[in-house]
Design a protein around this motif. Structure first.
Motif, PDB file in Angstrom:
ATOM      1  N   HIS A 296      60.995  60.258  33.297  1.00 55.60           N
ATOM      2  CA  HIS A 296      61.049  61.289  34.169  1.00 55.60           C
ATOM      3  C   HIS A 296      59.792  62.108  34.152  1.00 55.60           C
ATOM      4  O   HIS A 296      59.581  62.558  32.997  1.00 55.60           O
ATOM      5  N   LEU A 297      59.352  62.523  35.269  1.00 56.34           N
ATOM      6  CA  LEU A 297      58.208  63.379  35.455  1.00 56.34           C
ATOM      7  C   LEU A 297      56.838  62.922  34.838  1.00 56.34           C
ATOM      8  O   LEU A 297      55.944  63.756  34.256  1.00 56.34           O
ATOM      9  N   GLY A 298      56.786  61.700  34.422  1.00 56.80           N
ATOM     10  CA  GLY A 298      55.519  61.174  33.961  1.00 56.80           C
ATOM     11  C   GLY A 298      55.526  61.068  32.300  1.00 56.80           C
ATOM     12  O   GLY A 298      56.019  61.602  31.763  1.00 56.80           O
ATOM     13  N   ALA A 299      54.681  59.770  32.108  1.00 52.59           N
ATOM     14  CA  ALA A 299      54.345  59.441  30.516  1.00 52.59           C
ATOM     15  C   ALA A 299      53.439  60.581  29.889  1.00 52.59           C
ATOM     16  O   ALA A 299      52.372  60.789  30.711  1.00 52.59           O
ATOM     17  N   LYS A 300      53.746  60.941  28.841  1.00 52.03           N
ATOM     18  CA  LYS A 300      52.839  61.507  27.982  1.00 52.03           C
ATOM     19  C   LYS A 300      52.503  61.005  26.713  1.00 52.03           C
ATOM     20  O   LYS A 300      52.941  59.783  26.669  1.00 52.03           O
ATOM     21  N   SER A 301      51.747  61.555  26.065  1.00 54.27           N
ATOM     22  CA  SER A 301      51.202  60.996  24.714  1.00 54.27           C
ATOM     23  C   SER A 301      52.420  60.574  23.817  1.00 54.27           C
ATOM     24  O   SER A 301      52.014  59.481  22.975  1.00 54.27           O
ATOM     25  N   ALA A 302      53.334  60.947  23.720  1.00 55.73           N
ATOM     26  CA  ALA A 302      54.620  60.743  22.932  1.00 55.73           C
ATOM     27  C   ALA A 302      55.694  59.887  23.564  1.00 55.73           C
ATOM     28  O   ALA A 302      56.968  59.780  23.237  1.00 55.73           O
ATOM     29  N   SER A 303      55.384  59.252  24.654  1.00 54.64           N
ATOM     30  CA  SER A 303      56.362  58.489  25.402  1.00 54.64           C
ATOM     31  C   SER A 303      56.344  57.112  24.593  1.00 54.64           C
ATOM     32  O   SER A 303      55.678  56.310  25.410  1.00 54.64           O
ATOM     33  N   TYR A 304      56.854  57.072  23.657  1.00 55.99           N
ATOM     34  CA  TYR A 304      56.681  55.752  22.780  1.00 55.99           C
ATOM     35  C   TYR A 304      57.565  54.579  23.524  1.00 55.99           C
ATOM     36  O   TYR A 304      57.144  53.226  23.497  1.00 55.99           O
ATOM     37  N   ASP A 305      58.442  54.593  24.213  1.00 57.53           N
ATOM     38  CA  ASP A 305      59.409  53.785  24.719  1.00 57.53           C
ATOM     39  C   ASP A 305      58.592  53.212  26.160  1.00 57.53           C
ATOM     40  O   ASP A 305      58.654  52.074  26.230  1.00 57.53           O
ATOM     41  N   PHE A 306      57.879  54.436  26.646  1.00 57.32           N
ATOM     42  CA  PHE A 306      56.834  53.697  27.784  1.00 57.32           C
ATOM     43  C   PHE A 306      55.991  52.821  27.242  1.00 57.32           C
ATOM     44  O   PHE A 306      55.711  51.838  27.924  1.00 57.32           O
ATOM     45  N   PHE A 307      55.250  53.164  26.073  1.00 54.66           N
ATOM     46  CA  PHE A 307      54.027  52.329  25.708  1.00 54.66           C
ATOM     47  C   PHE A 307      54.775  50.767  25.437  1.00 54.66           C
ATOM     48  O   PHE A 307      54.143  49.880  25.646  1.00 54.66           O
ATOM     49  N   ARG A 308      55.800  50.501  24.755  1.00 53.62           N
ATOM     50  CA  ARG A 308      56.628  49.397  24.533  1.00 53.62           C
ATOM     51  C   ARG A 308      56.660  48.823  25.999  1.00 53.62           C
ATOM     52  O   ARG A 308      56.638  47.502  26.124  1.00 53.62           O
ATOM     53  N   VAL A 309      57.230  49.338  26.955  1.00 54.13           N
ATOM     54  CA  VAL A 309      57.294  48.774  28.179  1.00 54.13           C
ATOM     55  C   VAL A 309      56.150  48.308  28.997  1.00 54.13           C
ATOM     56  O   VAL A 309      55.663  47.130  29.293  1.00 54.13           O
TER      57      VAL A 309
END
Length: 749
Positions: A296-309
């Motif tokens: 929500h509201l965009g990926a940031k440097s600590a969005s580790y779940d997003f990096f896996r996706v």
């Protein structure tokens, strides 16, 4: 994490939300602000246990309201997300998606262009008990997190040149290329190699790079995105945008503001909505293959779940490209087609492809882009005419194959063999005659008759151009009928006298008789006096510009342009005959929407290149003037940059002659793609050529450029064009080009 750090984290989240929504009044944001302020005021008066309990509830409230705010995001809010300093950067992706990497071509600010980051990386895969490292070349714009030396991701020409160099390194090594697009647009500078020319060179070469290319778009601003965006699979982050121009730029053009005046925020937001820039918009139009969902509201440097996706998606996309051109693939292809599978990494495939698969990859890439935006223009031809054109095209291709390739190849081989024999016989004859002459002692040389001597020594006469009839041009400018005088702009420095309009725009063809300054002339003057349009055949005239985005007010502007010019688009394509040679001519007419290019113009350019290739004719592109890509068509317009460039690359590779002639003002995406990719570019003396005009450069860089910054002489000095032509000599120069330039497959050769 202690309470102070958790409060600081919530404060940072709140400030981030306010930045995204532009400090607009919003009930949810007001609630978060009041709740956080209330907690701060109560913290010292309650116990630590109560503080932790209230803080946990406040964190839950933040998460809940962030999910609600996600649904309220406007296109302009998404633009602010991708521009925010907390947005993920390419360095974050290298650290979290790839297992190891080495930065190439520089380190940090110690680089020829820090806004372009190159790294060779690898992804580690486990296949049974075996660990496999799969190397890739990672290329992308790096904005950093507010680092000024990164220039906000605006790449200079040498940064794009660096990217192209390492793409060719990846091609030589046979490894895939992953490009990440984080740019608001390229930096508008004309220093060699030039912003427009280097983007054109990147697009021209990327079409033929025969390794898998995957592009992931976060912020895709116009030509800067296309410089590394021509790919087999194009993915887009859910909060990203991909557009022909920034919303602020579109609003400034629509409001016609000058002198640095600020555009209203409401107009900027409205333009962002009308341009269709979001991931959902581009997926609907078919210009991207998939959307990668962000938090929500965009990926940031600590969005580790997003990096896996993201890791899973880039692996899946690379596998899809490889499986589409490989042979043995049945079960893995079926597994990859199961959309939404969480086990994409279990599908293993070597990313190295054979030489035959590489050829198929390039062909599939061309076909992919060839069929984009085909619904974004109107084709007024009947079904029978369309079928007739298709049959005619096949007939031309068959005739060319038989006449010029099969039979022609045999005839050429026989002629070359006879030439070799004749050359040998001639040499033997000459040597024998010389020996006999020396033995006889007769040293007298043959005398040349006076007639022959005169023909050899006299200067060639300045015979009139083929388009000059009885002392007058075939087409006379309407300005030649004005009863007034014109003052040459160089009169103060060159002492030019005022010129009477009938002389200047009639016999003198708009050229000052003293200094040679070229006054602007209508495109019709060139069509009739240079390209012999009256005796030619116009084709694809039924293809008409439209309003694919239903951009507010644009239908009316198109109708006005049609009535004013009598044209259906800014592009005129016709086949003509010049100096006894058939040729295909493309003309961009400035009076129709500034010669801007949209889907209709792009389609006509591609079909003209295909026609010239089938019939093995030279191809001339006359740019009477072009303002670049038509912004009201959004991504439908910007896609014409790779589409047209790839079609023209195929024509050039097939052995044709692609000649570009600039006149008046030529700027933007047209020069940065299908015009700038030509190996033979010339400018009429009145022309101005560049990536962006003086006003855009001043607004973007804060640098004011001199008035002659874009003129043809400076373009020649920078190496952007190969010569400057006098308009009165154009027909003769083109005839000379037919004889001296071009490839092996022109019909008259």
């Amino acid at each position: 994490m202690n309470i102070d750090k958790r409060i600081d984290a919530l404060t940072e989240r709140l400030n981030y939300i306010k930045d995204i929504f532009g400090n607009l009044e919003n009930a949810n944001i007001s609630m978060l602000s009041s709740e956080l302020a209330e907690f701060r005021s109560l913290r010292d008066s309650i116990s630590s246990e109560d503080s932790r309990r209230k803080l946990a509830r406040l964190e839950d409230l933040f998460s809940f309201l962030e999910s609600k705010l996600e649904k309220e995001l406007t296109p302009m809010d998404r633009v602010r997300i991708v521009r925010h300093p907390q947005r993920i950067s390419l360095t974050d992706i290298l650290e979290n998606v790839y297992d190891n990497y080495t930065e190439l071509g520089g380190l940090g600010e110690f680089s020829i262009d820090p806004s372009m980051l190159i790294a060779q990386a690898y992804i580690t895969r486990r296949v049974g008990q075996k660990v496999v490292h799969q190397p890739v070349m990672v290329i992308g714009q790096e904005k950093g997190h507010g680092q000024e030396f990164r220039n906000g991701g605006s790449v200079k020409p040498w940064g794009n040149a660096k990217a192209l160099h390492y793409m060719k390194v990846a091609q030589a090594e046979g490894i895939p290329i992953h490009t990440y697009i984080f740019t608001p647009g390229s930096y508008p500078i004309e220093d060699y190699p030039g912003a427009a020319q280097q983007i054109a060179r990147n697009i021209y070469d990327m079409g033929q790079i025969d390794v898998p290319i995957i592009s992931i778009i976060s912020e895709g601003g116009s030509g800067g995105a296309e410089a590394i965006g021509l790919a087999d699979r194009r993915l887009m982050l859910s909060h990203g945008y991909y557009s022909v121009i920034s919303p602020e730029g579109a609003a400034a053009i629509e409001a016609n503001l000058k002198d640095g005046k600020r555009v209203a925020d409401s107009l900027i937001g409205n333009c962002a909505r009308k341009l269709g820039i979001t991931a959902e918009d581009n997926l609907k139009m078919g210009y991207i293959d998939r959307i990668i969902q962000e938090p929500h509201l965009g990926a940031k440097s600590a969005s580790y779940d997003f990096f896996r996706v993201l890791r899973s998606e880039v692996i899946r996309a690379t596998n899809e490209v490889c499986v589409s051109v490989k042979g043995l693939k049945l079960f893995r292809a079926m597994a990859l087609k199961q959309k939404g599978s969480e086990e994409d990494e279990d599908v293993f495939m070597r990313w190295a492809v054979s030489s035959r698969a590489r050829a198929r990859l390039v062909e599939k890439r061309y076909e992919k882009f060839r069929h984009l935006s085909t619904s974004a223009y109107m084709d007024q031809r009947s079904v029978f005419l369309k079928m007739g054109a298709a049959v005619q095209g096949m007939a031309w291709a068959t005739k060319s194959l038989f006449l010029y390739n099969m039979v022609g190849r045999t005839v050429r081989a026989a002629k070359q063999g006879m030439e070799e024999i004749q050359a040998e016989a001639h040499l033997v004859k000459e040597r024998t005659a010389r020996m006999l002459k020396n033995k006889s002692g007769n040293g007298n040389t043959a005398k040349i008759s006076n007639d022959v001597r005169d023909k050899l020594l006299c200067l060639s006469s300045s015979d009139q151009s083929p388009c000059f009839e009885e002392g007058r041009w075939k087409y006379s400018s309407p300005k030649s009928r004005e009863d007034r005088t014109f003052t040459c702009p160089n009169s103060a420095t060159e002492g030019c006298l005022d010129l009477w309009a009938p002389d200047l725009f009639g016999d003198f063809a708009g050229v000052c008789s003293n200094c040679g300054h070229h006054f602007p002339m209508e495109y019709q003057w060139y069509l009739y006096n240079v390209f012999n349009y009256a005796e030619g055949f116009e084709f694809n005239s039924g293809i008409e510009s439209s309003n694919p985005l239903n951009y507010e007010g644009f239908d009316l502007k198109l109708d006005e342009a049609r009535k004013k010019t009598g044209l259906r688009s800014s592009c005129i394509t016709f086949e003509t005959r010049m100096d006894e040679i058939n040729a295909v001519v493309i003309c961009l007419a400035a009076p129709f929407r500034g010669g801007s290019v949209g889907a209709a113009e792009g389609e006509k350019i591609i079909r003209a290149a295909e026609r010239a290739q089938r019939k093995q004719l030279p191809l001339i592109f006359y740019a009477h003037g072009t303002a670049g890509i038509r912004i009201q068509e959004g991504t439908n317009g910007v896609l014409q940059m790779p589409r047209c460039t790839m079609a023209l690359r195929r024509y050039v590779d097939a052995g044709g002659l692609y000649l570009v002639i600039y006149d008046t003002n030529s700027y933007g995406g047209s020069v940065a793609s299908f015009l700038g990719c030509s190996p033979y570019q010339f400018g009429v003396r009145s022309s101005k050529i560049g990536f962006a005009g003086p006003r855009v450069i001043a607004e973007t860089t804060g640098i004011s450029v001199p008035p002659n910054y874009h003129n043809a002489w400076n373009a020649l000095a920078r190496g952007h064009i190969q010569g400057i032509w006098d308009r009165r000599e154009m027909a003769r120069n083109i005839g000379q080009a037919f004889m001296t330039m071009g490839g092996r497959n022109l019909y008259y050769r």
